[in-house]
Design a protein around this motif. Structure first.
Motif, short mmCIF file in Angstrom:
data_model
loop_
_atom_site.label_atom_id
_atom_site.label_comp_id
_atom_site.label_asym_id
_atom_site.label_seq_id
_atom_site.Cartn_x
_atom_site.Cartn_y
_atom_site.Cartn_z
N ALA A 123 0.85 -1.19 -0.16
CA ALA A 123 -0.13 0.06 -0.09
C ALA A 123 0.80 1.13 0.08
O ALA A 123 1.07 1.79 0.94
N ILE A 124 1.44 1.82 -1.25
CA ILE A 124 2.41 2.78 -1.42
C ILE A 124 1.39 3.95 -2.08
O ILE A 124 1.42 4.85 -1.61
N THR A 125 1.03 3.64 -3.30
CA THR A 125 0.57 4.60 -4.40
C THR A 125 -0.57 5.25 -3.70
O THR A 125 -1.34 4.54 -3.12
N GLY A 130 1.94 8.72 -7.44
CA GLY A 130 2.15 7.25 -8.08
C GLY A 130 3.68 7.24 -8.18
O GLY A 130 4.38 6.94 -7.48
N SER A 131 4.01 7.91 -9.62
CA SER A 131 5.62 8.04 -10.09
C SER A 131 6.29 8.93 -8.91
O SER A 131 7.35 8.45 -8.78
N TRP A 154 -4.28 3.52 -3.29
CA TRP A 154 -4.52 3.13 -4.65
C TRP A 154 -3.89 1.84 -5.13
O TRP A 154 -2.99 1.89 -4.79
N VAL A 156 -4.11 -1.45 -4.48
CA VAL A 156 -3.54 -2.35 -3.46
C VAL A 156 -3.44 -3.77 -4.18
O VAL A 156 -4.60 -4.46 -3.75
N TYR A 200 -10.30 -3.68 -13.71
CA TYR A 200 -9.04 -3.38 -14.66
C TYR A 200 -9.07 -4.11 -15.79
O TYR A 200 -9.94 -4.89 -15.80
N HIS A 202 -7.21 -6.22 -17.24
CA HIS A 202 -6.98 -7.81 -17.41
C HIS A 202 -7.98 -8.44 -16.18
O HIS A 202 -8.70 -8.04 -15.66
N HIS A 208 -7.27 -4.96 -7.04
CA HIS A 208 -6.39 -3.78 -6.60
C HIS A 208 -7.34 -2.82 -6.09
O HIS A 208 -7.56 -1.48 -6.86
N TRP A 237 12.35 -2.64 -3.60
CA TRP A 237 11.36 -3.46 -3.97
C TRP A 237 11.13 -2.96 -5.57
O TRP A 237 11.00 -3.91 -6.45
N GLY A 366 7.24 1.53 -11.93
CA GLY A 366 7.70 3.00 -12.55
C GLY A 366 7.28 2.52 -13.97
O GLY A 366 7.57 1.76 -14.68
N THR A 367 6.75 3.63 -14.39
CA THR A 367 6.40 3.91 -15.85
C THR A 367 7.46 3.99 -16.91
O THR A 367 8.59 3.98 -16.22
N ILE A 370 9.47 7.01 -16.48
CA ILE A 370 10.27 6.72 -15.24
C ILE A 370 11.62 6.14 -15.46
O ILE A 370 12.79 6.63 -15.15
C1 LIG Z 1 -2.83 -2.74 -12.03
C2 LIG Z 1 -2.19 -1.90 -11.24
C3 LIG Z 1 -1.64 -2.44 -9.98
C4 LIG Z 1 -0.73 -1.77 -9.35
N1 LIG Z 1 -0.13 -2.43 -8.11
C5 LIG Z 1 0.26 -1.54 -6.87
C6 LIG Z 1 0.63 -1.85 -5.42
O1 LIG Z 1 0.20 -3.09 -5.48
N2 LIG Z 1 0.93 -1.19 -4.64
C7 LIG Z 1 0.98 0.12 -5.13
O2 LIG Z 1 1.61 0.91 -4.13
N3 LIG Z 1 1.11 0.66 -6.27
C8 LIG Z 1 0.47 -0.04 -7.23
N4 LIG Z 1 0.25 0.34 -8.61
C9 LIG Z 1 0.51 1.73 -8.96
C10 LIG Z 1 1.54 1.96 -10.00
O3 LIG Z 1 2.82 1.86 -9.41
C11 LIG Z 1 1.38 3.38 -10.42
O4 LIG Z 1 0.19 3.48 -11.34
C12 LIG Z 1 2.49 4.14 -11.32
O5 LIG Z 1 3.69 3.90 -10.47
C13 LIG Z 1 2.25 5.27 -12.11
O6 LIG Z 1 1.62 6.19 -10.97
P1 LIG Z 1 0.20 7.05 -11.48
O7 LIG Z 1 -0.65 6.13 -11.77
O8 LIG Z 1 0.24 7.86 -10.33
O9 LIG Z 1 0.57 7.95 -12.58
P2 LIG Z 1 1.27 9.42 -12.60
O10 LIG Z 1 2.39 9.20 -11.71
O11 LIG Z 1 0.19 10.43 -12.29
O12 LIG Z 1 1.83 9.44 -14.18
C14 LIG Z 1 0.67 9.66 -15.38
C15 LIG Z 1 1.70 9.93 -16.43
O13 LIG Z 1 2.81 10.90 -16.21
C16 LIG Z 1 3.96 10.34 -16.58
N5 LIG Z 1 4.78 10.98 -15.70
C17 LIG Z 1 4.80 11.07 -14.36
N6 LIG Z 1 6.00 11.82 -13.74
C18 LIG Z 1 6.69 12.09 -14.73
C19 LIG Z 1 8.04 12.59 -14.82
N7 LIG Z 1 8.49 13.09 -13.85
N8 LIG Z 1 8.60 12.88 -16.21
C20 LIG Z 1 7.81 12.30 -17.43
N9 LIG Z 1 6.70 11.94 -17.15
C21 LIG Z 1 6.04 11.71 -16.02
C22 LIG Z 1 3.85 8.96 -16.18
O14 LIG Z 1 5.03 8.27 -16.93
C23 LIG Z 1 2.48 8.86 -16.99
O15 LIG Z 1 2.59 8.64 -18.12
C24 LIG Z 1 -0.52 -0.31 -9.41
C25 LIG Z 1 -0.76 0.16 -10.57
C26 LIG Z 1 -1.77 -0.46 -11.52
C27 LIG Z 1 -2.33 -0.08 -12.96
#
Ligand SMILES: Cc1cc2nc3c(=O)[nH]c(=O)nc-3n(C[C@H](O)[C@H](O)[C@H](O)COP(=O)(O)OP(=O)(O)OC[C@H]3O[C@@H](n4cnc5c(N)ncnc54)[C@H](O)[C@@H]3O)c2cc1C
Length: 388
Positions: A123-125, A130-131, A154, A156, A200, A202, A208, A237, A366-367, A370
């Motif tokens: 439970a981090i995001t 998120g990023s 979010w 989780v 979601y 899948h 989640h 992690w 990490g997208t 990132i």
């Molecule tokens: C199915 C699923 C399961 C997940 N499971 C977990 C989990 O178990 N626990 C948990 O804690 N999290 C979980 N996550 C969260 C996931 O790690 C985040 O969704 C991801 O890190 C992106 O964060 P965000 O969704 O807030 O997008 P944002 O950070 O808001 O990003 C939105 C867009 O902006 C871009 N962006 C953001 N910052 C920058 C930057 N500095 N430079 C350029 N582009 C940028 C991103 O690449 C993306 O395209 C899950 C997500 C999904 C979809």
């Protein structure tokens, strides 16, 4: 090929055997929200245990397999060949915790997780973080001999299966105020509730949900490591998971290429097998070339970890393989769906399922953006020669 030792090949062959037993269950899982009948699930988990494929990343002293990073990648590659996350039974418990877990934490959570008796979730995001993990707003406030935790998390993953959660929060008060700490919260616990369980793309058994933590009390013994170190563990992690994502994407692309090639050899259009139509053959050739590149870079990066390569280089290489393998798997799934034609848009087709499933590999842990930033930062600091 790829210069694998006998032990490496042993891991790969055992994992491949299990993946081949899981594959026939995919369509049933797809039709049932990702779930298998409980007796089948039990039997497959026992198979996984018998084949010594659970907790490959954990030390032997804790009941794990003590596998090398290359061997772990070989196992997760096979797990990735299976859709609907059925391969997740080849678990990878929180290895990053081992160096800092207290004896009580080892006995209460780690050892039972390795044994398959407990399950974790993260439970981090948060909605606005998120990023940018540094932007978390969840709080941990000292209260007597423990802490009070508050925040809404979010996505989780696996909350519906887990019996404890890692909760990352910003410390309020004390010498480390403003920095992050990580806590273990047993599930269920008073103050923890599901806000909503969104659907979601899948179809997997792991949900989640959005989860609220409201005045959740935990004793100090539930803190992982020191106050202020929460971010370190999150990054440990992520780094590990980037290898596992890359490996599963290589496995997905391998399966897609196998299935699409088999179909293209059999399917006749215009009086000949479609693989002989050069535009179809070219799609398969592109997927084969990219799969070869992805697998070679995954194994090389994994060997670097096993050989103790500079951690900063490991970090950048983890990002490079996560970036390349996840984007490669997306292209492979898209091409395979195209090769299958109308069948590629049906849910009982492997390419259709993978097209939905691999999309998230470019987002979680990490997208892609990132990962590119991490690689670019390392290029700026060290130059290309040490990274590639
Ligand atoms: C199915 C699923 C399961 C997940 N499971 C977990 C989990 O178990 N626990 C948990 O804690 N999290 C979980 N996550 C969260 C996931 O790690 C985040 O969704 C991801 O890190 C992106 O964060 P965000 O969704 O807030 O997008 P944002 O950070 O808001 O990003 C939105 C867009 O902006 C871009 N962006 C953001 N910052 C920058 C930057 N500095 N430079 C350029 N582009 C940028 C991103 O690449 C993306 O395209 C899950 C997500 C999904 C979809």
């Amino acid at each position: 090929m790829y210069e694998l030792s006998d032990a490496d090949r042993g891991y790969r062959e055992r994992a491949r055997a299990l993946a081949d037993e899981l594959i026939p269950w995919e369509q049933e899982a797809e039709a049932a929200g990702g779930r298998l009948p409980p007796e089948v699930d039990d039997e497959l988990r026992h198979r996984c245990e018998d084949l010594r494929l659970r907790a490959t990343n954990m030390p032997v002293a804790l009941g794990g397999q003590g596998a090398t990073m290359l061997q772990q990648a070989l196992v997760q590659e096979q797990a990735g060949r299976v859709t609907n996350a059925l391969g997740w039974i080849m678990t990878t418990p929180p290895g990053w915790w081992v160096p800092v877990a207290t004896p009580e934490q080892v006995e209460r959570w780690l050892r039972p997780t390795v044994a398959g008796a407990r399950e974790e979730c993260y439970a981090i995001t948060e909605e606005q973080a998120g990023s940018d993990v540094a932007a978390l707003t969840a709080t941990a406030r000292r209260d007597g001999d423990g802490y009070v935790l508050d925040g809404v998390k979010w996505h989780v993953t696996s909350f519906n299966h887990a019996d404890y959660a890692f909760f990352q929060a910003v410390l309020q008060g004390g010498p480390a105020a403003g920095r992050h700490a990580l806590f273990v919260v047993d599930l269920p616990s008073e103050g923890v509730s599901v806000v909503r369980t969104p659907a979601y793309s899948h179809t997997i058994a792991h949900e989640h949900p959005i989860v609220a933590f409201h005045h959740v009390r935990v004793p100090e013994s539930h803190r992982v490591g020191d106050e202020g170190d929460g971010m370190t563990y999150a990054y440990d992690w992520f780094r590990f998971e980037r290898f596992m994502v890359a490996a599963r994407c290589v496995g997905a692309a391998d399966r897609l290429l196998d299935e699409a090639t088999a179909f293209a050899r059999e399917r006749v259009a215009g009086g000949r097998p479609i693989i002989e139509h050069q535009l179809v053959g070219a799609m398969l050739a592109d997927s084969a070339a990219e799969l070869f590149a992805a697998r070679a870079m995954l194994y090389e990066a994994a060997r670097g970890v096993d050989q103790g390569r500079d951690p900063k280089v490991q970090h950048a290489q983890a990002s490079m393989i996560k970036l390349y393998c996840s984007e490669m798997a997306g292209r492979a799934a898209d091409r395979a769906a195209q090769v299958f034609g109308g069948r590629g848009y049906m849910r009982d087709n492997v390419a259709e399922r993978f097209s939905r499933e691999v999309r998230v590999e470019r987002i979680w842990e990490g997208t892609s953006e990132i990962q590119r930033l991490i690689v670019a930062q390392q290029l700026a600091k060290r130059g290309p020669a040490s990274l590639v």
